[in-house]
Write a protein that holds these residues in place. Structure first.
Motif, PDB file in Angstrom:
ATOM      1  N   ALA A 149       0.832  -1.207   0.000  1.00  0.00           N
ATOM      2  CA  ALA A 149       0.000   0.000   0.000  1.00  0.00           C
ATOM      3  C   ALA A 149       0.862   1.252   0.000  1.00  0.00           C
ATOM      4  O   ALA A 149       0.603   2.216  -0.738  1.00  0.00           O
ATOM      5  CB  ALA A 149      -0.926  -0.010   1.214  1.00  0.00           C
ATOM      6  N   LEU A 150       1.910   1.260   0.820  1.00  0.00           N
ATOM      7  CA  LEU A 150       2.795   2.419   0.878  1.00  0.00           C
ATOM      8  C   LEU A 150       3.681   2.515  -0.364  1.00  0.00           C
ATOM      9  O   LEU A 150       3.953   3.610  -0.860  1.00  0.00           O
ATOM     10  CB  LEU A 150       3.656   2.347   2.132  1.00  0.00           C
ATOM     11  N   ALA A 151       4.127   1.383  -0.862  1.00  0.00           N
ATOM     12  CA  ALA A 151       4.976   1.388  -2.056  1.00  0.00           C
ATOM     13  C   ALA A 151       4.245   2.006  -3.242  1.00  0.00           C
ATOM     14  O   ALA A 151       4.821   2.788  -4.009  1.00  0.00           O
ATOM     15  CB  ALA A 151       5.429  -0.035  -2.383  1.00  0.00           C
ATOM     16  N   ALA A 152       2.964   1.666  -3.382  1.00  0.00           N
ATOM     17  CA  ALA A 152       2.184   2.221  -4.493  1.00  0.00           C
ATOM     18  C   ALA A 152       2.078   3.737  -4.390  1.00  0.00           C
ATOM     19  O   ALA A 152       2.272   4.461  -5.382  1.00  0.00           O
ATOM     20  CB  ALA A 152       0.792   1.592  -4.506  1.00  0.00           C
ATOM     21  N   SER A 153       1.781   4.234  -3.197  1.00  0.00           N
ATOM     22  CA  SER A 153       1.610   5.683  -3.017  1.00  0.00           C
ATOM     23  C   SER A 153       2.934   6.416  -3.144  1.00  0.00           C
ATOM     24  O   SER A 153       3.012   7.472  -3.789  1.00  0.00           O
ATOM     25  CB  SER A 153       0.978   5.960  -1.650  1.00  0.00           C
ATOM     26  N   VAL A 154       3.988   5.887  -2.550  1.00  0.00           N
ATOM     27  CA  VAL A 154       5.302   6.528  -2.644  1.00  0.00           C
ATOM     28  C   VAL A 154       5.767   6.553  -4.099  1.00  0.00           C
ATOM     29  O   VAL A 154       6.315   7.561  -4.579  1.00  0.00           O
ATOM     30  CB  VAL A 154       6.326   5.802  -1.758  1.00  0.00           C
ATOM     31  N   GLY A 155       5.550   5.461  -4.827  1.00  0.00           N
ATOM     32  CA  GLY A 155       5.952   5.407  -6.226  1.00  0.00           C
ATOM     33  C   GLY A 155       5.295   6.491  -7.062  1.00  0.00           C
ATOM     34  O   GLY A 155       5.933   7.091  -7.934  1.00  0.00           O
ATOM     35  N   VAL A 156       4.015   6.753  -6.800  1.00  0.00           N
ATOM     36  CA  VAL A 156       3.318   7.808  -7.541  1.00  0.00           C
ATOM     37  C   VAL A 156       3.882   9.176  -7.199  1.00  0.00           C
ATOM     38  O   VAL A 156       4.155   9.995  -8.078  1.00  0.00           O
ATOM     39  CB  VAL A 156       1.803   7.764  -7.226  1.00  0.00           C
ATOM     40  N   VAL A 157       4.098   9.426  -5.912  1.00  0.00           N
ATOM     41  CA  VAL A 157       4.510  10.755  -5.453  1.00  0.00           C
ATOM     42  C   VAL A 157       5.915  11.111  -5.924  1.00  0.00           C
ATOM     43  O   VAL A 157       6.183  12.251  -6.323  1.00  0.00           O
ATOM     44  CB  VAL A 157       4.406  10.844  -3.921  1.00  0.00           C
ATOM     45  N   VAL A 158       6.841  10.141  -5.893  1.00  0.00           N
ATOM     46  CA  VAL A 158       8.235  10.437  -6.267  1.00  0.00           C
ATOM     47  C   VAL A 158       8.535  10.071  -7.715  1.00  0.00           C
ATOM     48  O   VAL A 158       9.694  10.105  -8.136  1.00  0.00           O
ATOM     49  CB  VAL A 158       9.225   9.719  -5.327  1.00  0.00           C
ATOM     50  N   ASP A 159       7.498   9.700  -8.471  1.00  0.00           N
ATOM     51  CA  ASP A 159       7.644   9.387  -9.899  1.00  0.00           C
ATOM     52  C   ASP A 159       8.517   8.162 -10.136  1.00  0.00           C
ATOM     53  O   ASP A 159       9.403   8.157 -10.993  1.00  0.00           O
ATOM     54  CB  ASP A 159       8.222  10.593 -10.651  1.00  0.00           C
ATOM     55  N   ASP A 160       8.246   7.117  -9.357  1.00  0.00           N
ATOM     56  CA  ASP A 160       8.930   5.842  -9.541  1.00  0.00           C
ATOM     57  C   ASP A 160       7.889   4.840 -10.045  1.00  0.00           C
ATOM     58  O   ASP A 160       7.186   4.202  -9.259  1.00  0.00           O
ATOM     59  CB  ASP A 160       9.547   5.380  -8.217  1.00  0.00           C
ATOM     60  N   ASP A 161       7.763   4.733 -11.355  1.00  0.00           N
ATOM     61  CA  ASP A 161       6.708   3.901 -11.949  1.00  0.00           C
ATOM     62  C   ASP A 161       6.851   2.433 -11.559  1.00  0.00           C
ATOM     63  O   ASP A 161       5.848   1.739 -11.327  1.00  0.00           O
ATOM     64  CB  ASP A 161       6.725   4.028 -13.468  1.00  0.00           C
ATOM     65  N   ALA A 162       8.074   1.947 -11.485  1.00  0.00           N
ATOM     66  CA  ALA A 162       8.285   0.537 -11.147  1.00  0.00           C
ATOM     67  C   ALA A 162       7.796   0.251  -9.732  1.00  0.00           C
ATOM     68  O   ALA A 162       7.134  -0.767  -9.482  1.00  0.00           O
ATOM     69  CB  ALA A 162       9.764   0.181 -11.279  1.00  0.00           C
ATOM     70  N   LEU A 163       8.097   1.145  -8.791  1.00  0.00           N
ATOM     71  CA  LEU A 163       7.661   0.960  -7.405  1.00  0.00           C
ATOM     72  C   LEU A 163       6.146   1.042  -7.297  1.00  0.00           C
ATOM     73  O   LEU A 163       5.519   0.239  -6.602  1.00  0.00           O
ATOM     74  CB  LEU A 163       8.316   2.007  -6.510  1.00  0.00           C
ATOM     75  N   ALA A 164       5.543   2.015  -7.989  1.00  0.00           N
ATOM     76  CA  ALA A 164       4.081   2.167  -7.948  1.00  0.00           C
ATOM     77  C   ALA A 164       3.383   0.945  -8.535  1.00  0.00           C
ATOM     78  O   ALA A 164       2.410   0.437  -7.961  1.00  0.00           O
ATOM     79  CB  ALA A 164       3.670   3.429  -8.696  1.00  0.00           C
ATOM     80  N   THR A 165       3.872   0.477  -9.676  1.00  0.00           N
ATOM     81  CA  THR A 165       3.258  -0.698 -10.316  1.00  0.00           C
ATOM     82  C   THR A 165       3.389  -1.931  -9.440  1.00  0.00           C
ATOM     83  O   THR A 165       2.442  -2.719  -9.307  1.00  0.00           O
ATOM     84  CB  THR A 165       3.913  -0.954 -11.683  1.00  0.00           C
ATOM     85  N   ARG A 166       4.551  -2.094  -8.824  1.00  0.00           N
ATOM     86  CA  ARG A 166       4.754  -3.238  -7.943  1.00  0.00           C
ATOM     87  C   ARG A 166       3.806  -3.183  -6.746  1.00  0.00           C
ATOM     88  O   ARG A 166       3.212  -4.193  -6.362  1.00  0.00           O
ATOM     89  CB  ARG A 166       6.205  -3.280  -7.464  1.00  0.00           C
ATOM     90  N   GLY A 167       3.653  -2.002  -6.168  1.00  0.00           N
ATOM     91  CA  GLY A 167       2.763  -1.873  -5.019  1.00  0.00           C
ATOM     92  C   GLY A 167       1.316  -2.186  -5.363  1.00  0.00           C
ATOM     93  O   GLY A 167       0.633  -2.912  -4.635  1.00  0.00           O
ATOM     94  N   VAL A 168       0.845  -1.654  -6.478  1.00  0.00           N
ATOM     95  CA  VAL A 168      -0.541  -1.915  -6.901  1.00  0.00           C
ATOM     96  C   VAL A 168      -0.742  -3.392  -7.220  1.00  0.00           C
ATOM     97  O   VAL A 168      -1.743  -4.011  -6.819  1.00  0.00           O
ATOM     98  CB  VAL A 168      -0.897  -1.037  -8.122  1.00  0.00           C
ATOM     99  N   SER A 169       0.206  -3.988  -7.936  1.00  0.00           N
ATOM    100  CA  SER A 169       0.086  -5.401  -8.318  1.00  0.00           C
ATOM    101  C   SER A 169       0.052  -6.311  -7.093  1.00  0.00           C
ATOM    102  O   SER A 169      -0.759  -7.238  -7.018  1.00  0.00           O
ATOM    103  CB  SER A 169       1.239  -5.799  -9.229  1.00  0.00           C
ATOM    104  N   LEU A 170       0.945  -6.042  -6.131  1.00  0.00           N
ATOM    105  CA  LEU A 170       0.971  -6.879  -4.938  1.00  0.00           C
ATOM    106  C   LEU A 170      -0.333  -6.761  -4.146  1.00  0.00           C
ATOM    107  O   LEU A 170      -0.818  -7.753  -3.582  1.00  0.00           O
ATOM    108  CB  LEU A 170       2.151  -6.482  -4.044  1.00  0.00           C
ATOM    109  N   GLN A 171      -0.918  -5.579  -4.108  1.00  0.00           N
ATOM    110  CA  GLN A 171      -2.186  -5.422  -3.388  1.00  0.00           C
ATOM    111  C   GLN A 171      -3.309  -6.208  -4.058  1.00  0.00           C
ATOM    112  O   GLN A 171      -4.044  -6.952  -3.391  1.00  0.00           O
ATOM    113  CB  GLN A 171      -2.572  -3.937  -3.325  1.00  0.00           C
TER     114      GLN A 171
END
Length: 430
Positions: A149-171
């Protein structure tokens, strides 16, 4: 405190030292004589709030991107030279770089994540079937849902697409795995000696709590999202916050699986709505709070693009929550109506008992059973009220006694009722 160590490439030592001098921080230089790629290691002790501006100054000054910059937590600093620095950098949040690194660490490897999730779901499913709150909470300790949940939000905020995608997928995949796990366990246990004959999951209080969600259920999800961001940005209480997030997600997901196993579509609908609303609310609050805390992408030119993307994502989350809240609103209203009818019936029967007592009558309305479920509110099915009446031996009641009881109860509730009066002869001694 943090210790920032910069592996300085050839011919860039002066650049690093000038930046440190301008920032007003102490440093020490270790010359590198072993490798030709780096000429020195510069160690700079700074407060946590100073890390982000220092790294930004180094980038602005032109520090080679091929260099290494390592930030480590210093357990103890023994010096009277840190008071001035601490006073100059009074913010409590960690740097953007640390935030991104911690968020990535909180999203574990897939094998670890799904292994822990299956175990926690299995324990939570057993806790639901046993109606054991302690077992459910114990299962949440090992549930790894806070990280994605945090990885997805942090990825969006800091413009890290890989982190955001990973967070959403894992959820998404994780919750699907939790549902399947609970369904398989439910299928395996149904009809065995481990559960009583005719076992109905909708009568278990811990399960019923997840299939009758109302708007108050949002407070857990919203509060969990806020607490998760605070724990991440300030490095406090992450285990307890992870439990709160898991409580909001795993038990409802397990309830969905049990609803599938027992063939209860209403259980799947209501518990599934609770899971989705909680997941979306946690992500929404995390996004908003991270942005409000001042976290932005490293590259200034991408801020506008990330802002637009964050706004669109927030709008999508709000729209989805609003749509799903229709179900919560229906459950809230239906729960209120059933509870109101039960309360009004009970109160009116108590009044009728007092009237009988005042009239020196031994007639007594002993207990009631009310058959009025949530689904009945929307199917216009009349509530069925069974009233048990004790009467003295030989006392005759009027032929319209049941109709009189029904009229009294309908007047009290404002609802058409089907009333069944069961008479019992009461024998009292003394």
């Amino acid at each position: 405190m943090r210790l920032v160590q910069v592996f300085v490439p050839q011919d860039q030592l002066d650049l690093v030292l000038e930046t440190a001098d301008e920032a007003g921080v102490d440093y020490t230089v270790s010359q590198d004589t072993d490798r030709g790629e780096f000429e020195a290691l510069v160690s700079i002790p700074v407060p946590p709030a100073a890390v982000e501006p220092l790294l930004a100054d180094l980038r602005t000054a032109g520090l080679d991107e091929r260099s290494y910059t390592v930030v480590t937590a210093a357990e103890t600093i023994i010096s009277n030279r840190t008071d001035d620095l601490t006073g100059r950098f009074s913010r409590t949040r960690i740097s953007r770089e640390e935030l991104q690194s911690r968020a990535a660490d909180l999203a574990p490897a897939a094998s670890t994540y799904f292994g822990l999730l299956v175990v926690s779901t299995a324990i939570a499913t057993a806790g639901l079937l046993l109606d054991s709150a302690a077992t459910i909470i114990g299962a949440m300790v090992v549930a790894p849902l806070m990280g994605p949940a945090l990885a997805a939000s942090v990825g969006v905020v800091v413009d890290d697409d890989a982190l955001a995608t990973r967070g959403v997928s894992l959820q998404i995949v994780g919750l699907a795995v939790a549902v399947v796990t609970a369904a398989v366990i439910g299928w395996g246990l149904r009809g065995t000696v481990l559960l009583p004959p005719g076992f109905d999951i909708t009568t278990v209080p811990q399960i019923r709590e997840r299939i009758t969600p109302d708007f108050l259920a949002l407070f857990l999800a919203l509060g969990s999202g806020v607490a998760a961001v605070i724990s991440l940005t300030r490095n406090v209480g992450s285990v307890l916050v992870g439990v709160a997030i898991a409580v909001a997600l795993v038990p409802p997901a397990a309830t969905v699986g049990l609803g599938i196993a027992w063939g209860h579509p209403e259980v799947v609908l209501t518990a599934g709505t609770l899971v989705l609303v909680n997941m979306l609310s946690i992500n929404l609050t995390a996004l908003l709070l991270l942005w409000a805390s001042g976290y932005r992408p490293i590259q200034p030119e991408t801020v506008d693009r990330v802002t637009a993307r964050l706004q669109s994502r927030v709008l999508v989350l709000l729209a989805a929550i609003a749509v799903l809240s229709v179900v919560l609103a229906g459950v809230t209203y239906g729960t209120y109506r059933t509870a109101a009818v039960e309360h009004d019936v009970t109160t009116e029967l108590e009044t009728m008992n007092e009237e009988q007592l005042a009239a020196d009558s031994e007639l007594q309305f002993r207990e009631t059973a009310i058959d009025y479920e949530l689904v009945d509110v929307y199917t216009s099915r009349q509530p069925v009220v069974t009233v048990h009446v004790d009467r003295p031996p030989g006392e005759q009641l009027p032929d319209d006694f049941a109709d009189n009881v029904r009229e009294r109860l309908e007047s009290a509730t404002g609802v058409d009722l089907e009333v069944i009066v069961e008479l019992a002869t009461a024998l009292r001694s003394g």
